[in-house]
Design a protein around this motif. Structure first.
Motif, PDB file in Angstrom:
ATOM      1  N   ASP A 224       0.804  -1.220   0.000  1.00 40.01           N
ATOM      2  CA  ASP A 224       0.000   0.000   0.000  1.00 40.01           C
ATOM      3  C   ASP A 224       0.842   1.277   0.000  1.00 40.01           C
ATOM      4  OD1 ASP A 224       1.016  -0.405   2.470  1.00 40.01           O
ATOM      5  OD2 ASP A 224      -0.893  -0.479   3.528  1.00 40.01           O
ATOM      6  N   THR A 225       2.143   1.108   0.209  1.00 33.87           N
ATOM      7  CA  THR A 225       2.984   2.293   0.346  1.00 33.87           C
ATOM      8  C   THR A 225       3.833   2.444  -0.893  1.00 33.87           C
ATOM      9  OG1 THR A 225       4.496   0.827   1.460  1.00 33.87           O
ATOM     10  CG2 THR A 225       3.107   2.180   2.847  1.00 33.87           C
ATOM     11  N   ALA A 262      -0.464   5.990   5.483  1.00 35.44           N
ATOM     12  CA  ALA A 262      -0.508   4.544   5.241  1.00 35.44           C
ATOM     13  C   ALA A 262      -0.616   3.758   6.543  1.00 35.44           C
ATOM     14  CB  ALA A 262       0.729   4.107   4.460  1.00 35.44           C
ATOM     15  N   LYS A 265      -4.195   3.100   7.322  1.00 38.01           N
ATOM     16  CA  LYS A 265      -4.733   2.123   6.375  1.00 38.01           C
ATOM     17  C   LYS A 265      -4.276   0.714   6.727  1.00 38.01           C
ATOM     18  CE  LYS A 265      -4.370   2.691   1.849  1.00 38.01           C
ATOM     19  NZ  LYS A 265      -3.701   3.286   0.662  1.00 38.01           N
ATOM     20  N   ARG A 266      -2.980   0.603   7.018  1.00 36.92           N
ATOM     21  CA  ARG A 266      -2.425  -0.699   7.372  1.00 36.92           C
ATOM     22  C   ARG A 266      -3.063  -1.252   8.637  1.00 36.92           C
ATOM     23  NH1 ARG A 266       3.927  -1.971   6.390  1.00 36.92           N
ATOM     24  NH2 ARG A 266       3.863  -1.547   4.175  1.00 36.92           N
ATOM     25  N   ARG A 268      -5.949  -0.498   9.929  1.00 40.13           N
ATOM     26  CA  ARG A 268      -7.338  -0.883   9.706  1.00 40.13           C
ATOM     27  C   ARG A 268      -7.407  -2.240   9.013  1.00 40.13           C
ATOM     28  NH1 ARG A 268     -11.627   2.667   9.604  1.00 40.13           N
ATOM     29  NH2 ARG A 268     -10.313   3.763  11.084  1.00 40.13           N
ATOM     30  N   ALA A 269      -6.566  -2.440   8.017  1.00 37.00           N
ATOM     31  CA  ALA A 269      -6.555  -3.703   7.287  1.00 37.00           C
ATOM     32  C   ALA A 269      -6.192  -4.851   8.229  1.00 37.00           C
ATOM     33  CB  ALA A 269      -5.564  -3.641   6.127  1.00 37.00           C
TER      34      ALA A 269
END
Ligand SMILES: Nc1nc2c(ncn2[C@@H]2O[C@H](COP(=O)(O)OP(=O)(O)OP(=O)(O)O)[C@@H](O)[C@H]2O)c(=O)[nH]1
Ligand SMILES: [Mg+2]
Length: 325
Positions: A224-225, A262, A265-266, A268-269
């Motif tokens: 994602d990054t 990020a 996001k990470r 949360r994933a």
């Protein structure tokens, strides 16, 4: 009541925990690890304090020097007065093994430092992944106030991939000898590594491994990054060489995650992944805990062996694949 029948004063433990008493942290970890009846209460009490630590997963083949590296990195963090938690999962050698042969004095300093908490865990999840309790232990360390949490796991083949659901930053450790192994591990490793370490670079072949990683990286699918290119750091952990570069690389990655958003996001994933794991685990436990399942399994296996029914029919008899209307 605890599993040993003794009454456990959880409130008292939690009070001491919030005042930074290490013994209460150790006891709470044990209760959670053993899935004691008090575990759900403990986890909900600490929930508001979870999420402040930066979790670094460190994975690589057995004996690559992971523990030695973690020792050195922890010492670096302690020089900055940052509290540190360490979880070692499935170590094939004792956590302090490397350091005992290396610098005994440094290891002693770490072990007797009240700002460091080390926990070794022998358990892996029954489904092959990182034990779900490992991540809960990290939650406890996080709530306790460890700013940095290192999670060391032995990774061979695909097994290391699930460190992703435990860590913010993934460090993959290779050694000069693992040249051929990279090909085998590359699918899993290239996708998950945020930082590469070529440890034991005092031995011949280190630069070749660096080159090999670099060429594999150029073709890798990015996580994602997208703007982060995993640095490759050469270290010689037992001599303390390259540690400050590695430390800087990890901190740079942490900063990158924060600056780009990020990190959220990470996380949360990761939380989605962990909730799913729990749901599945609960479902399985409920399913196999139903009375008579063992003997039903036995008779179905016998029926399949005798050619009287298919595997699918047998599985259906234990747990219908379609809900009956
Ligand atoms: N030559 C050399 N030896 C090293 C280096 N780093 C660690 N070692 C040695 O390698 C051995 C294994 O080190 P550990 O730190 O226990 O390795 P590990 O990856 O944690 O091992 P497991 O947890 O058992 O998988 C020890 O004897 C260390 O002293 C290094 O940079 N160079
Ligand atoms: Mg180790």
């Amino acid at each position: 009541m605890g599993s040993n029948g003794k009454t456990i004063d959880v409130q008292n433990l939690l009070d001491q925990f919030s005042h930074g008493h290490r013994l209460s942290l150790a006891r709470l970890i044990s209760l959670v690890e053993n899935d004691a009846p008090e575990a759900p209460r403990i986890l909900s009490e600490i929930a508001p304090k979870v999420g402040r630590a930066h979790r670094v997963g460190i994975t690589g083949p057995p004996g690559a020097g992971k523990s030695t590296l973690v020792n050195e990195l922890a010492l670096a963090a302690r020089r900055r007065k940052e509290p540190v938690g360490i979880v070692a999962v499935d170590p094939t050698s004792p956590f302090s093994g490397g350091a005992i042969l290396g610098d005994r004095v440094r290891m002693d300093r770490l072990a007797s430092d009240p700002g460091v908490f080390i926990r070794s865990m022998a358990t892996r999840g029954s489904l092959g992944g990182l034990a779900h309790t490992t991540k809960l232990v990290a939650d406890l360390l996080d709530a306790f106030g460890s700013g940095w949490i290192w999670i060391e796991t032995v990774g061979v083949g695909q097994a290391e991939v699930d460190i992703v659901s435990a860590a913010d930053t993934v460090v993959v450790v290779l050694v000069p000898e693992s040249g051929d192994g990279i090909q085998v591990m590359k699918a899993g490793l290239m996708e998950i590594a945020d930082v590469f370490v070529v440890n034991k670079s005092d031995r011949p072949g280190a630069d070749l491994v660096v080159q090999e990683i670099r060429s594999l990286l150029s073709g890798r699918p990015l996580r994602d990054t997208e703007t982060w290119i995993p640095p490759i750091v050469k270290t010689s952990a037992n001599e303390g060489k390259g540690i400050s570069e590695l430390d800087a690389a990890i901190r740079a990655h942490k900063k990158h995650l924060t600056d780009t958003g990020a990190l959220l996001k990470r996380r949360r994933a990761r939380l989605k992944e962990r909730i799913k794991e729990l749901v599945e685990w609960n479902e399985l436990r409920r399913l196999w805990g139903r009375p008579g399942m063992d003997s039903l399994l036995e008779t179905q296996a016998a029926a399949v062996a005798a050619g009287k029914r298919s595997l699918m029919e047998a599985a259906d008899a234990l747990a219908p694949s379609k809900e009956k209307r």
